[in-house]
Design a protein around this motif. Structure first.
Motif, PDB file in Angstrom:
ATOM      1  N   GLY A  21       0.835  -1.048   0.059  1.00  0.00           N
ATOM      2  CA  GLY A  21      -0.138   0.060  -0.001  1.00  0.00           C
ATOM      3  C   GLY A  21       0.709   1.200  -0.152  1.00  0.00           C
ATOM      4  O   GLY A  21       0.564   2.270  -0.741  1.00  0.00           O
ATOM      5  N   PHE A  22       1.999   1.466   0.788  1.00  0.00           N
ATOM      6  CA  PHE A  22       2.716   2.653   0.857  1.00  0.00           C
ATOM      7  C   PHE A  22       3.418   2.587  -0.550  1.00  0.00           C
ATOM      8  O   PHE A  22       3.651   3.720  -0.777  1.00  0.00           O
ATOM      9  CB  PHE A  22       3.845   2.313   1.912  1.00  0.00           C
ATOM     10  N   ALA A  23       3.911   1.369  -0.802  1.00  0.00           N
ATOM     11  CA  ALA A  23       4.618   1.809  -2.279  1.00  0.00           C
ATOM     12  C   ALA A  23       3.973   2.239  -3.562  1.00  0.00           C
ATOM     13  O   ALA A  23       4.294   3.207  -4.120  1.00  0.00           O
ATOM     14  CB  ALA A  23       5.137   0.237  -2.723  1.00  0.00           C
ATOM     15  N   PHE A  24       2.674   1.763  -3.536  1.00  0.00           N
ATOM     16  CA  PHE A  24       1.862   2.273  -4.626  1.00  0.00           C
ATOM     17  C   PHE A  24       0.959   3.695  -4.037  1.00  0.00           C
ATOM     18  O   PHE A  24       0.532   4.257  -4.980  1.00  0.00           O
ATOM     19  CB  PHE A  24       0.686   1.042  -5.000  1.00  0.00           C
ATOM     20  N   ASP A  25       1.120   3.869  -2.781  1.00  0.00           N
ATOM     21  CA  ASP A  25       0.551   5.477  -2.577  1.00  0.00           C
ATOM     22  C   ASP A  25       1.469   6.392  -3.261  1.00  0.00           C
ATOM     23  O   ASP A  25       1.371   7.324  -4.147  1.00  0.00           O
ATOM     24  CB  ASP A  25       0.923   5.354  -1.100  1.00  0.00           C
ATOM     25  N   ILE A  26       2.951   6.261  -3.071  1.00  0.00           N
ATOM     26  CA  ILE A  26       3.880   6.932  -3.703  1.00  0.00           C
ATOM     27  C   ILE A  26       3.924   6.772  -5.316  1.00  0.00           C
ATOM     28  O   ILE A  26       4.164   7.624  -6.099  1.00  0.00           O
ATOM     29  CB  ILE A  26       5.294   6.648  -3.371  1.00  0.00           C
ATOM     30  N   TYR A  27       3.867   5.415  -5.821  1.00  0.00           N
ATOM     31  CA  TYR A  27       3.718   5.095  -6.920  1.00  0.00           C
ATOM     32  C   TYR A  27       2.666   6.278  -7.836  1.00  0.00           C
ATOM     33  O   TYR A  27       2.951   6.672  -8.785  1.00  0.00           O
ATOM     34  CB  TYR A  27       3.237   3.677  -7.304  1.00  0.00           C
ATOM     35  N   GLY A 121      -8.334   7.602  -2.498  1.00  0.00           N
ATOM     36  CA  GLY A 121      -8.048   6.452  -2.102  1.00  0.00           C
ATOM     37  C   GLY A 121      -6.581   6.410  -1.270  1.00  0.00           C
ATOM     38  O   GLY A 121      -6.265   5.741  -0.421  1.00  0.00           O
ATOM     39  N   VAL A 122      -5.773   7.004  -1.918  1.00  0.00           N
ATOM     40  CA  VAL A 122      -4.464   7.122  -1.490  1.00  0.00           C
ATOM     41  C   VAL A 122      -4.365   7.701  -0.158  1.00  0.00           C
ATOM     42  O   VAL A 122      -3.531   7.314   0.581  1.00  0.00           O
ATOM     43  CB  VAL A 122      -3.426   7.719  -2.507  1.00  0.00           C
ATOM     44  N   CYS A 123      -5.139   8.921   0.057  1.00  0.00           N
ATOM     45  CA  CYS A 123      -4.951   9.676   1.071  1.00  0.00           C
ATOM     46  C   CYS A 123      -5.801   8.819   2.343  1.00  0.00           C
ATOM     47  O   CYS A 123      -5.342   8.965   3.453  1.00  0.00           O
ATOM     48  CB  CYS A 123      -5.949  10.971   1.075  1.00  0.00           C
ATOM     49  N   VAL A 124      -6.782   7.963   2.141  1.00  0.00           N
ATOM     50  CA  VAL A 124      -7.358   7.027   3.077  1.00  0.00           C
ATOM     51  C   VAL A 124      -6.319   6.007   3.713  1.00  0.00           C
ATOM     52  O   VAL A 124      -6.230   5.800   4.574  1.00  0.00           O
ATOM     53  CB  VAL A 124      -8.863   6.554   2.672  1.00  0.00           C
ATOM     54  N   GLN A 151       7.328   1.931   5.660  1.00  0.00           N
ATOM     55  CA  GLN A 151       7.401   2.966   5.072  1.00  0.00           C
ATOM     56  C   GLN A 151       8.459   3.026   3.696  1.00  0.00           C
ATOM     57  O   GLN A 151       8.321   4.002   3.096  1.00  0.00           O
ATOM     58  CB  GLN A 151       7.324   4.228   5.970  1.00  0.00           C
ATOM     59  N   ALA A 152       9.493   2.513   4.213  1.00  0.00           N
ATOM     60  CA  ALA A 152      10.453   2.476   3.168  1.00  0.00           C
ATOM     61  C   ALA A 152      10.364   2.131   1.805  1.00  0.00           C
ATOM     62  O   ALA A 152      10.654   2.441   0.573  1.00  0.00           O
ATOM     63  CB  ALA A 152      11.942   1.685   3.639  1.00  0.00           C
ATOM     64  N   PHE A 153       9.404   1.396   1.645  1.00  0.00           N
ATOM     65  CA  PHE A 153       8.776   0.739   0.573  1.00  0.00           C
ATOM     66  C   PHE A 153       8.108   1.865  -0.097  1.00  0.00           C
ATOM     67  O   PHE A 153       7.602   1.579  -1.657  1.00  0.00           O
ATOM     68  CB  PHE A 153       7.590  -0.343   0.780  1.00  0.00           C
ATOM     69  N   SER A 154       7.673   2.889   0.159  1.00  0.00           N
ATOM     70  CA  SER A 154       7.098   4.101  -0.522  1.00  0.00           C
ATOM     71  C   SER A 154       8.253   4.375  -1.734  1.00  0.00           C
ATOM     72  O   SER A 154       7.896   4.578  -2.551  1.00  0.00           O
ATOM     73  CB  SER A 154       7.056   5.110   0.396  1.00  0.00           C
ATOM     74  N   SER A 155       9.625   4.569  -1.121  1.00  0.00           N
ATOM     75  CA  SER A 155      10.432   4.703  -2.318  1.00  0.00           C
ATOM     76  C   SER A 155      10.874   3.714  -3.186  1.00  0.00           C
ATOM     77  O   SER A 155      10.946   3.921  -4.315  1.00  0.00           O
ATOM     78  CB  SER A 155      11.804   5.236  -1.544  1.00  0.00           C
ATOM     79  N   PRO A 210      -1.500  -3.268  -7.189  1.00  0.00           N
ATOM     80  CA  PRO A 210      -1.639  -3.381  -5.901  1.00  0.00           C
ATOM     81  C   PRO A 210      -2.914  -4.154  -5.450  1.00  0.00           C
ATOM     82  O   PRO A 210      -3.080  -4.927  -4.451  1.00  0.00           O
ATOM     83  CB  PRO A 210      -1.760  -2.273  -4.959  1.00  0.00           C
ATOM     84  N   ALA A 211      -3.978  -4.142  -6.292  1.00  0.00           N
ATOM     85  CA  ALA A 211      -5.298  -4.824  -5.898  1.00  0.00           C
ATOM     86  C   ALA A 211      -5.021  -6.302  -5.960  1.00  0.00           C
ATOM     87  O   ALA A 211      -5.746  -7.001  -5.549  1.00  0.00           O
ATOM     88  CB  ALA A 211      -6.289  -4.335  -6.898  1.00  0.00           C
ATOM     89  N   ILE A 212      -4.148  -6.851  -6.790  1.00  0.00           N
ATOM     90  CA  ILE A 212      -4.225  -8.431  -6.993  1.00  0.00           C
ATOM     91  C   ILE A 212      -3.578  -8.869  -5.933  1.00  0.00           C
ATOM     92  O   ILE A 212      -4.487  -9.985  -5.505  1.00  0.00           O
ATOM     93  CB  ILE A 212      -3.153  -8.288  -8.428  1.00  0.00           C
ATOM     94  N   PRO A 213      -2.593  -8.647  -5.037  1.00  0.00           N
ATOM     95  CA  PRO A 213      -2.275  -9.403  -4.059  1.00  0.00           C
ATOM     96  C   PRO A 213      -3.191  -9.302  -2.857  1.00  0.00           C
ATOM     97  O   PRO A 213      -3.484 -10.037  -1.881  1.00  0.00           O
ATOM     98  CB  PRO A 213      -0.808  -8.847  -3.616  1.00  0.00           C
TER      99      PRO A 213
END
Length: 497
Positions: A21-27, A121-124, A151-155, A210-213
């Motif tokens: 979720g964090f990764a695809f937020d930033i994505y 969706g990202v904000c929530v 949160q490092a996965f955001s990057s 991200p919806a798949i997993p």
């Protein structure tokens, strides 16, 4: 100190979903700066550097940010009211579906609509995930590490969108043509032939991943044990935005909201202007000219555009690698700094010096390249170069992005359980999304003013970005003097507030 327990399989699942979720937020957030130029040119015929470009560029950032802030705040309330897991799941599904549909946009207004629902969706999601992780782990050291490393996965998300955009820009013509089904064309419209293989469309559609997993793992995810226990015991108080401004929490709410706004303002008012700045570099201009040399006018224009997009993706990779190292540095340092203010200043003070210098270098427009080579055997590293400004943007990303991980670790400590989602949401969405993200528009508008130095739109944007970065980081340094210092076990202590 007691020995830290190993994570259970369920805790690993929660961490994996939160990290995705964090990764695809930033994505999703970093996708728009990469594709906005091409999308505006195709859907609206708008040229960069014009007031109309600045207006629509601002709308694509500001309208989703405002709506995301409002609905994100509502999402924080719902997170406290109905649980962390449920809200996180639906928020990820919302932004993944919206991202996919945005690739089929046939007008600027349609693109704006789907960017808005994506942003909501990202904000929530961010608020639900942070509250969920903070309450899942009782060991304070383990909790801080989990919050930091997930949160490092955001990057990783930032790197992933740069890789994806670079690969798509090179191979888009070989992908299936995008077309609107015939029975929808009367309502939806049609995609012009020139846009049926547009790289920006495929890039936006990739946000559905991200919806798949999530669909596979969702049945195995638990609810927050602290939230569930209070809910079952009937002691969970109703969340209230007004309570955020009670005497005990007013200072925390106001200061964190303003600092979140400054943090996002630096990212969007400076770092995310890079795609608009890079065409001003002498090396980029030379490569774009070489890509179109000897070709008919239309083909030359397309080739030059692809070359610029690949170069932009490579610089973005450098920026996001810096951000990744910054987030890991924060995760390593968070358990060693007693003072949260000192931890934050560890990144703010270097940033106050580095960012203005780096963007001033982009304003000058000359790039010093130390090495160039083809590392195509590494996925995403095609035609790579090491340059002075590339290193500079790496350091800028390091100082800027680490601050976002700081907020994810800090906020759960300063709000009680029944207000944790609401408080985090207010700071992140009202401050970060609504007040901070629009600095992307502020930079573009100021860059169109006549008194701003610079011979080209790229140079003007660079010098404005330098000023915006310096001003907002300086504001954060001053505001850090007012930032409350939480205790070592503040997450558990705040439950009784």
């Amino acid at each position: 100190m007691p020995e830290t327990k190993r994570l259970t399989s369920v805790q690993w699942l929660v961490c994996i979903i939160a990290a995705i979720g964090f990764a695809f937020d930033i994505y999703e957030l970093l996708m728009l700066p990469l594709v906005a130029r091409n999308a505006l040119m195709e859907l609206g015929g708008i040229s960069p550097g014009t007031p109309e470009f600045a207006r629509w560029f601002g709308l694509l950032f500001y309208v989703p940010a405002v709506c995301g802030g409002i609905f994100g705040l509502l999402g924080g309330y719902l997170t406290d009211r109905f649980g962390r897991r449920r809200v996180l799941t639906w928020s990820i599904l919302l932004y993944a579906t919206s991202a996919f549909m945005s690739g089929f946009s046939t007008s600027l207004w349609m693109l704006l609509f789907f960017r808005t629902t994506t942003f909501i969706g990202v904000c929530v999601e961010f608020v639900a995930a942070v509250a969920w992780l903070a309450e899942l782990f009782d060991d304070p050291v383990q909790r801080e590490k989990v919050l930091g490393y997930t949160q490092a996965f955001s990057s990783f998300g930032g790197l992933l969108v740069a890789f994806a955009n670079g690969v798509i820009a090179r191979h888009a013509t070989g992908f299936p043509a995008l077309q609107i089904p015939e029975f929808l064309q009367s309502v939806w419209g049609t995609i012009e032939p020139i846009g049926q293989h547009a790289d920006w469309r495929y890039t936006m559609m990739s946000g559905i991943l991200p919806a798949i997993p999530l669909i596979v793992i969702r049945p195995f995810l638990p609810e927050s044990p602290k939230w569930s226990a209070k809910k079952a015991a009937g002691t969970l108080q109703r969340p209230s935005i007004a309570e955020l401004f009670s005497p005990k929490l007013k200072r925390t709410t106001i200061v964190t909201t303003l600092m979140f706004a400054c943090s996002y303002g630096v990212a969007f008012g400076a770092l995310q202007q890079l795609p608009q700045i890079l065409p001003g570099l002498d090396t980029v201009q030379a490569r774009m000219q070489a890509a179109g040399e000897g070709k008919p006018e239309l083909q030359a224009k397309i080739a030059a555009g692809k070359s610029r997009q690949v170069i932009t993706a490579n610089y973005t990779k450098s920026q996001e690698l810096g951000g990744l190292f910054g987030r890991f540095a924060l995760a390593l340092l968070v358990v060693h700094f007693v003072s949260r203010r000192h931890l934050l200043r560890f990144f703010l003070i270097p940033g106050l010096i580095i960012l203005p210098l780096v963007f001033y270098g982009y304003y000058l427009g000359h790039e010093s390249v130390f090495w160039t080579g083809d590392l195509s055997w590494i996925p995403g590293f095609h035609n790579v170069s090491v340059s002075l400004l590339g290193i500079g943007i790496f350091l800028a990303g390091f100082c800027t992005v680490a601050v976002f991980s700081f907020w994810g670790n800090y906020l759960p400590h300063v709000f009680p359980v029944h207000l944790r989602g609401t408080g985090e949401s207010f700071a992140a969405n009202i401050g970060g999304r609504m007040l901070g993200t629009p600095f992307a528009y502020v930079t573009q508008v100021i860059a169109t003013l006549g008194f701003v130095p610079g011979a080209t739109p790229a140079a003007k944007t660079a010098i404005v970005a330098a000023g915006v970065a310096f001003t907002l980081i300086a504001c954060n340094l001053l505001l850090s003097c007012l930032l409350p210092e939480p205790g070592a076990n503040s997450i558990d202590e705040m439950e009784s507030v």
